[in-house]
Design a protein around this motif. Structure first.
Motif, PDB file in Angstrom:
ATOM      1  N   PRO A 324     -31.231 -11.830  -5.061  1.00  0.00           N
ATOM      2  CA  PRO A 324     -30.000 -11.728  -5.850  1.00  0.00           C
ATOM      3  C   PRO A 324     -30.061 -10.467  -6.707  1.00  0.00           C
ATOM      4  CG  PRO A 324     -31.486 -13.293  -6.881  1.00  0.00           C
ATOM      5  CD  PRO A 324     -32.139 -12.864  -5.590  1.00  0.00           C
ATOM      6  N   ASP A 325     -28.918 -10.058  -7.239  1.00  0.00           N
ATOM      7  CA  ASP A 325     -28.932  -8.834  -8.040  1.00  0.00           C
ATOM      8  C   ASP A 325     -28.204  -8.956  -9.378  1.00  0.00           C
ATOM      9  OD1 ASP A 325     -26.353  -8.975  -7.086  1.00  0.00           O
ATOM     10  OD2 ASP A 325     -26.363  -7.027  -6.117  1.00  0.00           O
ATOM     11  N   LYS A 326     -27.506 -10.077  -9.631  1.00  0.00           N
ATOM     12  CA  LYS A 326     -26.760 -10.188 -10.885  1.00  0.00           C
ATOM     13  C   LYS A 326     -26.694 -11.641 -11.350  1.00  0.00           C
ATOM     14  CE  LYS A 326     -24.006  -6.125  -9.802  1.00  0.00           C
ATOM     15  NZ  LYS A 326     -22.776  -5.631  -9.160  1.00  0.00           N
ATOM     16  N   ILE A 327     -26.582 -11.796 -12.668  1.00  0.00           N
ATOM     17  CA  ILE A 327     -26.377 -13.104 -13.292  1.00  0.00           C
ATOM     18  C   ILE A 327     -25.109 -13.016 -14.130  1.00  0.00           C
ATOM     19  CG2 ILE A 327     -27.294 -14.811 -14.922  1.00  0.00           C
ATOM     20  CD1 ILE A 327     -30.096 -13.869 -14.171  1.00  0.00           C
ATOM     21  N   PHE A 328     -24.251 -14.048 -14.010  1.00  0.00           N
ATOM     22  CA  PHE A 328     -23.020 -14.104 -14.786  1.00  0.00           C
ATOM     23  C   PHE A 328     -23.027 -15.364 -15.643  1.00  0.00           C
ATOM     24  CE2 PHE A 328     -21.996 -12.008 -10.723  1.00  0.00           C
ATOM     25  CZ  PHE A 328     -21.563 -10.774 -11.195  1.00  0.00           C
ATOM     26  N   VAL A 372     -24.884  -7.125 -20.744  1.00  0.00           N
ATOM     27  CA  VAL A 372     -25.454  -7.405 -22.068  1.00  0.00           C
ATOM     28  C   VAL A 372     -26.976  -7.330 -22.114  1.00  0.00           C
ATOM     29  CG1 VAL A 372     -23.553  -8.795 -22.964  1.00  0.00           C
ATOM     30  CG2 VAL A 372     -25.323  -9.888 -21.563  1.00  0.00           C
ATOM     31  N   GLY A 373     -27.651  -7.409 -20.970  1.00  0.00           N
ATOM     32  CA  GLY A 373     -29.109  -7.378 -20.996  1.00  0.00           C
ATOM     33  C   GLY A 373     -29.698  -7.828 -19.673  1.00  0.00           C
ATOM     34  N   THR A 374     -30.956  -8.206 -19.707  1.00  0.00           N
ATOM     35  CA  THR A 374     -31.644  -8.638 -18.489  1.00  0.00           C
ATOM     36  C   THR A 374     -32.301  -9.980 -18.704  1.00  0.00           C
ATOM     37  OG1 THR A 374     -33.666  -7.461 -19.148  1.00  0.00           O
ATOM     38  CG2 THR A 374     -32.090  -6.269 -17.745  1.00  0.00           C
ATOM     39  N   LEU A 375     -32.366 -10.760 -17.634  1.00  0.00           N
ATOM     40  CA  LEU A 375     -32.995 -12.075 -17.643  1.00  0.00           C
ATOM     41  C   LEU A 375     -33.727 -12.236 -16.321  1.00  0.00           C
ATOM     42  CD1 LEU A 375     -33.342 -14.888 -18.983  1.00  0.00           C
ATOM     43  CD2 LEU A 375     -31.211 -15.568 -17.861  1.00  0.00           C
ATOM     44  N   GLN A 376     -35.025 -12.468 -16.394  1.00  0.00           N
ATOM     45  CA  GLN A 376     -35.868 -12.598 -15.207  1.00  0.00           C
ATOM     46  C   GLN A 376     -35.709 -11.385 -14.274  1.00  0.00           C
ATOM     47  OE1 GLN A 376     -36.387 -16.399 -13.386  1.00  0.00           O
ATOM     48  NE2 GLN A 376     -35.444 -17.504 -15.080  1.00  0.00           N
ATOM     49  N   GLY A 377     -35.562 -10.216 -14.880  1.00  0.00           N
ATOM     50  CA  GLY A 377     -35.492  -8.978 -14.120  1.00  0.00           C
ATOM     51  C   GLY A 377     -34.127  -8.646 -13.558  1.00  0.00           C
ATOM     52  N   ALA A 402     -26.143 -14.461  -8.220  1.00  0.00           N
ATOM     53  CA  ALA A 402     -25.551 -14.082  -6.933  1.00  0.00           C
ATOM     54  C   ALA A 402     -26.108 -12.769  -6.408  1.00  0.00           C
ATOM     55  CB  ALA A 402     -24.023 -13.967  -7.066  1.00  0.00           C
ATOM     56  N   ARG A 403     -26.037 -12.650  -5.106  1.00  0.00           N
ATOM     57  CA  ARG A 403     -26.219 -11.355  -4.442  1.00  0.00           C
ATOM     58  C   ARG A 403     -24.802 -10.808  -4.279  1.00  0.00           C
ATOM     59  NH1 ARG A 403     -29.794  -8.295  -1.687  1.00  0.00           N
ATOM     60  NH2 ARG A 403     -29.021  -7.083   0.077  1.00  0.00           N
ATOM     61  N   SER A 404     -24.373  -9.997  -5.232  1.00  0.00           N
ATOM     62  CA  SER A 404     -22.963  -9.654  -5.369  1.00  0.00           C
ATOM     63  C   SER A 404     -22.406  -8.885  -4.171  1.00  0.00           C
ATOM     64  CB  SER A 404     -22.743  -8.846  -6.652  1.00  0.00           C
ATOM     65  OG  SER A 404     -23.496  -7.637  -6.624  1.00  0.00           O
ATOM     66  N   ASN A 405     -23.246  -8.136  -3.463  1.00  0.00           N
ATOM     67  CA  ASN A 405     -22.755  -7.337  -2.336  1.00  0.00           C
ATOM     68  C   ASN A 405     -22.330  -8.205  -1.161  1.00  0.00           C
ATOM     69  OD1 ASN A 405     -22.264  -4.550  -1.562  1.00  0.00           O
ATOM     70  ND2 ASN A 405     -23.781  -4.878   0.052  1.00  0.00           N
ATOM     71  N   ASP A 406     -22.755  -9.474  -1.163  1.00  0.00           N
ATOM     72  CA  ASP A 406     -22.354 -10.381  -0.088  1.00  0.00           C
ATOM     73  C   ASP A 406     -20.955 -10.951  -0.314  1.00  0.00           C
ATOM     74  OD1 ASP A 406     -24.685 -10.015   1.285  1.00  0.00           O
ATOM     75  OD2 ASP A 406     -25.637 -11.875   0.637  1.00  0.00           O
ATOM     76  N   ILE A 407     -20.404 -10.737  -1.485  1.00  0.00           N
ATOM     77  CA  ILE A 407     -19.057 -11.219  -1.816  1.00  0.00           C
ATOM     78  C   ILE A 407     -18.120 -10.014  -1.778  1.00  0.00           C
ATOM     79  CG2 ILE A 407     -17.632 -12.377  -3.546  1.00  0.00           C
ATOM     80  CD1 ILE A 407     -20.317 -13.505  -4.684  1.00  0.00           C
ATOM     81  N   ILE A 408     -17.064 -10.092  -0.985  1.00  0.00           N
ATOM     82  CA  ILE A 408     -16.168  -8.948  -0.808  1.00  0.00           C
ATOM     83  C   ILE A 408     -14.792  -9.278  -1.381  1.00  0.00           C
ATOM     84  CG2 ILE A 408     -15.117  -7.341   0.817  1.00  0.00           C
ATOM     85  CD1 ILE A 408     -17.313  -7.967   2.786  1.00  0.00           C
ATOM     86  N   LEU A 409     -14.328  -8.416  -2.266  1.00  0.00           N
ATOM     87  CA  LEU A 409     -12.969  -8.519  -2.787  1.00  0.00           C
ATOM     88  C   LEU A 409     -12.139  -7.389  -2.186  1.00  0.00           C
ATOM     89  CD1 LEU A 409     -10.805  -9.662  -4.696  1.00  0.00           C
ATOM     90  CD2 LEU A 409     -11.703  -8.134  -6.477  1.00  0.00           C
ATOM     91  N   PHE A 410     -11.159  -7.756  -1.384  1.00  0.00           N
ATOM     92  CA  PHE A 410     -10.208  -6.790  -0.838  1.00  0.00           C
ATOM     93  C   PHE A 410      -9.027  -6.720  -1.806  1.00  0.00           C
ATOM     94  CE2 PHE A 410     -12.556  -8.389   2.786  1.00  0.00           C
ATOM     95  CZ  PHE A 410     -12.781  -7.263   3.567  1.00  0.00           C
ATOM     96  N   GLU A 411      -8.752  -5.534  -2.304  1.00  0.00           N
ATOM     97  CA  GLU A 411      -7.701  -5.398  -3.314  1.00  0.00           C
ATOM     98  C   GLU A 411      -6.799  -4.226  -2.978  1.00  0.00           C
ATOM     99  OE1 GLU A 411      -7.297  -5.266  -8.206  1.00  0.00           O
ATOM    100  OE2 GLU A 411      -9.237  -4.963  -7.243  1.00  0.00           O
ATOM    101  N   GLY A 412      -5.502  -4.462  -3.097  1.00  0.00           N
ATOM    102  CA  GLY A 412      -4.537  -3.404  -2.850  1.00  0.00           C
ATOM    103  C   GLY A 412      -4.344  -2.538  -4.079  1.00  0.00           C
ATOM    104  N   THR A 413      -3.310  -1.722  -4.048  1.00  0.00           N
ATOM    105  CA  THR A 413      -2.981  -0.849  -5.170  1.00  0.00           C
ATOM    106  C   THR A 413      -1.917  -1.522  -6.027  1.00  0.00           C
ATOM    107  OG1 THR A 413      -3.430   1.129  -3.844  1.00  0.00           O
ATOM    108  CG2 THR A 413      -2.110   1.420  -5.831  1.00  0.00           C
ATOM    109  N   PRO A 414      -2.175  -1.739  -7.321  1.00  0.00           N
ATOM    110  CA  PRO A 414      -1.184  -2.420  -8.175  1.00  0.00           C
ATOM    111  C   PRO A 414       0.129  -1.647  -8.212  1.00  0.00           C
ATOM    112  CG  PRO A 414      -3.324  -2.293  -9.271  1.00  0.00           C
ATOM    113  CD  PRO A 414      -3.409  -1.428  -8.061  1.00  0.00           C
ATOM    114  N   ARG A 415       1.211  -2.385  -8.309  1.00  0.00           N
ATOM    115  CA  ARG A 415       2.540  -1.778  -8.360  1.00  0.00           C
ATOM    116  C   ARG A 415       3.279  -2.288  -9.584  1.00  0.00           C
ATOM    117  NH1 ARG A 415       1.001  -3.265  -3.340  1.00  0.00           N
ATOM    118  NH2 ARG A 415       1.345  -1.898  -1.559  1.00  0.00           N
ATOM    119  N   SER A 416       3.889  -1.379 -10.312  1.00  0.00           N
ATOM    120  CA  SER A 416       4.739  -1.745 -11.447  1.00  0.00           C
ATOM    121  C   SER A 416       6.111  -1.137 -11.234  1.00  0.00           C
ATOM    122  CB  SER A 416       4.132  -1.258 -12.765  1.00  0.00           C
ATOM    123  OG  SER A 416       3.956   0.144 -12.755  1.00  0.00           O
ATOM    124  N   GLU A 417       7.153  -1.915 -11.491  1.00  0.00           N
ATOM    125  CA  GLU A 417       8.505  -1.475 -11.196  1.00  0.00           C
ATOM    126  C   GLU A 417       9.470  -1.974 -12.269  1.00  0.00           C
ATOM    127  OE1 GLU A 417       8.300  -1.726  -6.316  1.00  0.00           O
ATOM    128  OE2 GLU A 417       8.606  -3.558  -7.492  1.00  0.00           O
TER     129      GLU A 417
END
Length: 461
Positions: A324-328, A372-377, A402-417
């Motif tokens: 894993p690479d991150k803690i939330f 904010v910091g590190t926990l268990q490396g 989590a191993r964050s790179n295994d989770i993929i967020l596909f995101e478009g370009t925000p639109r304001s009108e």
């Protein structure tokens, strides 16, 4: 838009740097031992090299998009400078006539025929030269009047007629959480022309076995395949405002309201990534088959919670066979860590700048959301959007490893009108903000560990 794309570019560069580090790791042993790569090492090297090439392509596309927008921004800036230079130039000096003007009526005065706010609107949105000239003359008259009469903006002198700037410039923005978790998973641009993103997946793999007898058939196991799908979600908001507010307000209310819609979009997207619970749109907390770690304790301690986080880490090692690479966690949970003491009254979490030894964790920046910091490396990120009303008592939060790179967020370009025509019959303007997103959180369920239970009820300070 430029800020959004630049953030995406920075993330791509960080991902490329991580891939380069992994590639260097593959070459480290052969370089030290001064030998060629084994077949497995060559395969790993090729995979990392291809991943870096693919990332370079994404980076170049993002750089090209940013360059296009920067060029357009530069053209707009130049056009604005020309409008300022030629549209609001001082009126030419009158020819000498022997007549001296000692006074003139104020441009904007009680009972006058001109309106200050109307001229602001007409100069900004319609390019009215007459309105621009009146605004310029008013600025000169106000400056001259204050200089001659030695008036100030203190109430009781002339302050009653000068609206305090803080009332306009420093309006109280609504406090909203950002998108910490959403920004820490892998990002990819949302493909156009689709409402579902499906990725192939090996359901079961091939196999090898020892050939105990020569000239006999070797192991033959057929792989099976399946797929995982992510549905494209629409996250949108709107606000109807009266045209009078937009035209008569001394500030751009449309800018303020659209900015607030954008801020709430960030919050809702983050909640979508963390907590959504719908088929093909599962948030991290609702992924089927994740590593569930239960921490049950009526009198929880940081020391006990520490071992549960460690269990979550080792389960990812065991199930995913990668680290894993991150803690939330929620800010209140990290605060509970930072105020906890050992039996000698010493803090278990101390600032990293103090070069700590024998501590449970080290804290870096003091922030409400983010790193904010590190926990268990592992780096720890706090996110106020992690729910705190879970569990039987509706008072539990969660800790995510989590191993964050295994989770993929596909995101478009925000639109304001903005639309004036839609509400024309009631003299209103419709402001709209929206975007599309899809989340692949279930590619590798064993890449996610979630600590839950009564040990994570609201901490007592």
């Amino acid at each position: 838009m430029l800020a959004f794309l630049r953030t995406q570019l920075q993330e791509l560069l960080e991902q490329r740097a991580a891939l380069k580090t992994e590639l260097d790791g593959v070459l480290a042993t052969p370089t030290t031992e001064k030998r060629n790569l084994t077949d497995d090492e060559q395969t790993a090297f090729d995979e990392k090299r291809d991943a870096i090439k693919a990332k370079d392509t994404e980076i170049e596309e993002k750089r090209s998009r940013i360059a296009d927008l920067e060029e357009a921004e530069a053209r707009d800036t130049k056009a604005a400078e020309l409008r300022s230079k030629y549209g609001q130039a001082p009126a030419p000096a009158p020819a000498a006539s022997g007549v001296t003007v000692t006074s003139e009526p104020e441009t904007y005065r009680k009972g006058g025929r001109t309106s200050y706010f109307r001229d602001l609107y007409r100069s900004q949105h319609m390019g009215d030269r007459g309105a621009m000239d009146r605004l310029r003359r008013n600025d000169e008259q106000v400056a001259e009047g204050l200089e001659k009469r030695a008036l100030t903006t203190v109430d009781g002198s002339a302050g009653e007629f000068v609206p305090p700037l803080w009332m306009i410039d420093d309006y109280v923005k609504l406090a909203r959480a950002g998108r910490v978790v959403a920004d820490q998973v892998q990002h990819q641009p949302l493909p156009a022309g689709t409402d579902t993103i499906s990725l192939p997946r090996l359901a079961s793999g091939t196999a090898v076995a020892e050939q105990t007898t020569q000239n006999t058939a070797v192991q033959n196991t057929d792989a099976t395949a399946s797929s995982v799908s992510a549905s494209v979600a629409t996250i949108a908001g709107q606000q109807t405002v009266p045209l009078q507010l937009l035209e008569q307000s001394p500030i751009n209310m449309d800018t303020i309201l659209l900015a607030d819609l954008a801020a709430d979009y960030a919050t809702k997207l983050d909640q979508f990534v963390i907590s959504n619970n719908a088929a093909n749109k599962r948030g991290i907390l609702n992924v089927a088959g994740l590593n569930a770690i239960t921490y049950t304790d009526a009198t929880p301690t940081v020391g006990e919670a520490y071992s549960k986080v460690g269990d979550g880490i080792q389960q990812i090692h065991t199930g995913r066979l990668l680290p894993p690479d991150k803690i939330f966690m929620h800010p209140r949970r990290w605060a509970w860590y930072t105020v906890s003491l050992d039996t000698a009254g010493r803090p278990l979490v101390v600032p990293a700048a103090n070069m700590p030894q024998n501590v449970l964790a080290a804290m870096s920046d003091v922030v409400s959301e983010g790193f904010v910091g590190t926990l268990q490396g592992l780096p720890v990120y706090v996110d106020p959007n992690i729910p705190t009303g879970l569990g039987a008592g509706t008072n539990e939060d969660r800790v995510i490893v989590a191993r964050s790179n295994d989770i993929i967020l596909f995101e478009g370009t925000p639109r304001s009108e903005t639309f004036r025509e839609t509400k024309a019959d009631q003299l209103s303007v419709l402001l709209r903000f929206y975007n599309y997103a899809a989340l692949h959180s279930e590619r590798y369920p064993k890449s996610i560990s979630v600590v839950s239970g009564t040990g994570l009820i609201a901490p007592v300070f």
